[in-house]
Design an enzyme around this catalytic site. Structure first.
Site, PDB file in Angstrom:
ATOM      1  N   ARG A 137      -5.943   6.642  -7.134  1.00 31.73           N
ATOM      2  CA  ARG A 137      -4.839   8.333  -6.797  1.00 31.73           C
ATOM      3  C   ARG A 137      -5.650   8.782  -8.331  1.00 31.73           C
ATOM      4  NH1 ARG A 137      -0.031   7.998  -3.837  1.00 31.73           N
ATOM      5  NH2 ARG A 137      -0.609  10.116  -4.211  1.00 31.73           N
TER       6      ARG A 137
ATOM      7  N   LEU B  33       0.903  -1.169  -0.189  1.00 36.44           N
ATOM      8  CA  LEU B  33       0.008  -0.214  -0.079  1.00 36.44           C
ATOM      9  C   LEU B  33       1.072   1.522  -0.003  1.00 36.44           C
ATOM     10  CD1 LEU B  33      -2.844  -0.980   2.954  1.00 36.44           C
ATOM     11  CD2 LEU B  33      -3.103  -1.165   0.496  1.00 36.44           C
ATOM     12  N   ASP B  34       0.039   2.544  -1.314  1.00 39.78           N
ATOM     13  CA  ASP B  34       1.101   3.661  -0.807  1.00 39.78           C
ATOM     14  C   ASP B  34       1.226   4.210   1.165  1.00 39.78           C
ATOM     15  OD1 ASP B  34       1.225   3.642  -3.380  1.00 39.78           O
ATOM     16  OD2 ASP B  34      -0.661   5.188  -3.569  1.00 39.78           O
ATOM     17  N   LYS B  35       2.423   4.943   0.950  1.00 39.60           N
ATOM     18  CA  LYS B  35       3.063   5.505   2.455  1.00 39.60           C
ATOM     19  C   LYS B  35       1.290   5.922   3.444  1.00 39.60           C
ATOM     20  CE  LYS B  35       6.221   8.430   4.807  1.00 39.60           C
ATOM     21  NZ  LYS B  35       7.128   9.599   4.357  1.00 39.60           N
TER      22      LYS B  35
END
Length: 324
Positions: A244, A143-145
């Protein structure tokens, strides 16, 4: 890595015309294995003429190859006491509700403080055995930060291979919650198209006409109010920044996502990170083959943003393995 190496730039000479990219890399740095460079290429650390590449890409004379060196070697991984919210665990896998701000694995700019170091502290014996030159013991997806939510980690080599295949073959059902700018005319919709590196900003991904990877995102409106919408989003592919990028392409960027236009709106609240949460993950258990559905409750900042906008979150009924 060697301390003086952060970025290497090469030009393909005439005698290497027609070589595969991974073999060309080995010819330049024979101390490293072909599999090492294949992983680096797949991790988008190697560019050919400023474009993402693949290990089998055939090179031409004069091609410019740029290699962004990983910053750590395997032996440098150290356990760190990082809080982990475990939501499910058995002998084959571990699932957690990843907090926003936690990087999944070491990479350029994030040498320490990642989930990998936290896993080594939580169960050093298990995850040390899974350590390899990729510095990702047990990591089968990411997962993205600044995206929170459910993330599953393998605890042995058999489950690692099985889970990697599940994600590669898109056999896992991934459902997210997202709070986005604007309201929708219809309750459901989808975004389909290729995603690739943004032509001007290398930190961003974008919907591109060609040269990217196919991506499909479906969404459903859960609630709307005060110029914002709460969406349930289903990922049918797993491209970098997919949700996103796709929602931004619809002019409905995720709130707080300043990289893709989700910051600065005149709203009752201004979230400090993107309001994107990996809510549910369902797949066939790699050990016993039974259906496993995992749910991660949204964190406090997500709940507070929803409340400030008058958006009611769905219930967080969490199911684990059927029959338990």
């Amino acid at each position: 890595m060697h301390p003086d190496r952060q970025k290497s730039e090469l030009q393909v000479p005439p005698e290497k015309e027609g070589w595969r990219l991974d073999l060309f890399m080995v010819s330049q740095w024979p101390d490293y294995s072909r599999s090492y460079f294949q992983k680096c290429i797949l991790d988008h650390l190697v560019f050919v003429n400023n474009r993402h590449s693949r290990p089998s890409q055939t090179l031409k004379t004069g091609d410019k190859v740029v290699f962004l060196w990983p910053l750590l070697e395997v032996g440098e991984l150290q356990a760190e006491d990082i809080p982990l919210e475990i939501i499910y665990e058995d002998s084959d896998l571990l699932a957690l509700n990843k907090q926003a701000g936690l990087v999944v694995h070491p990479a350029s700019g994030n040498r320490t403080g990642t989930l990998v170091q936290g896993l080594l502290h939580y169960d050093e014996e298990t995850f040390e055995e899974l350590s390899d030159e990729n510095l990702r013991p047990g990591i089968v997806h990411r997962l993205d930060k600044y995206t929170s939510g459910v993330l599953v980690v393998a605890k042995n080599q058999d489950s690692f291979a099985a889970l990697k295949n599940i994600f590669k073959e898109r056999l896992a059902q991934k459902t997210y919650l997202a709070i986005v700018a604007g309201e929708f005319d219809s309750l459901t919709g989808s975004v389909e198209g290729q995603i690739g590196r943004h032509p001007q900003n290398r930190l961003k991904m974008a919907v591109v006409p060609e040269g990217g990877k196919y991506a499909l995102t479906r969404y459903r409106v859960i609630a709307a109010g005060q110029g914002c919408t709460l969406l349930k989003v289903r990922l049918h592919t797993g491209r970098t920044h997919q949700i996103r990028v796709h929602l931004s392409s619809l002019r409905h960027p995720v709130l707080g996502d300043r990289l893709y236009g989700g910051g600065g709106q005149a709203l009752p609240c201004q979230p400090q990170r993107q309001m994107l949460h990996a809510w549910k993950l369902a797949f066939k258990h790699p050990g016993n083959g039974q259906h496993l559905e995992l749910t991660a409750p949204p964190p406090a900042d997500f709940c507070q943003t929803a409340a400030a906008l008058g958006l009611t979150l769905p219930s967080n009924d969490s199911t684990t393995e059927e029959g338990k």
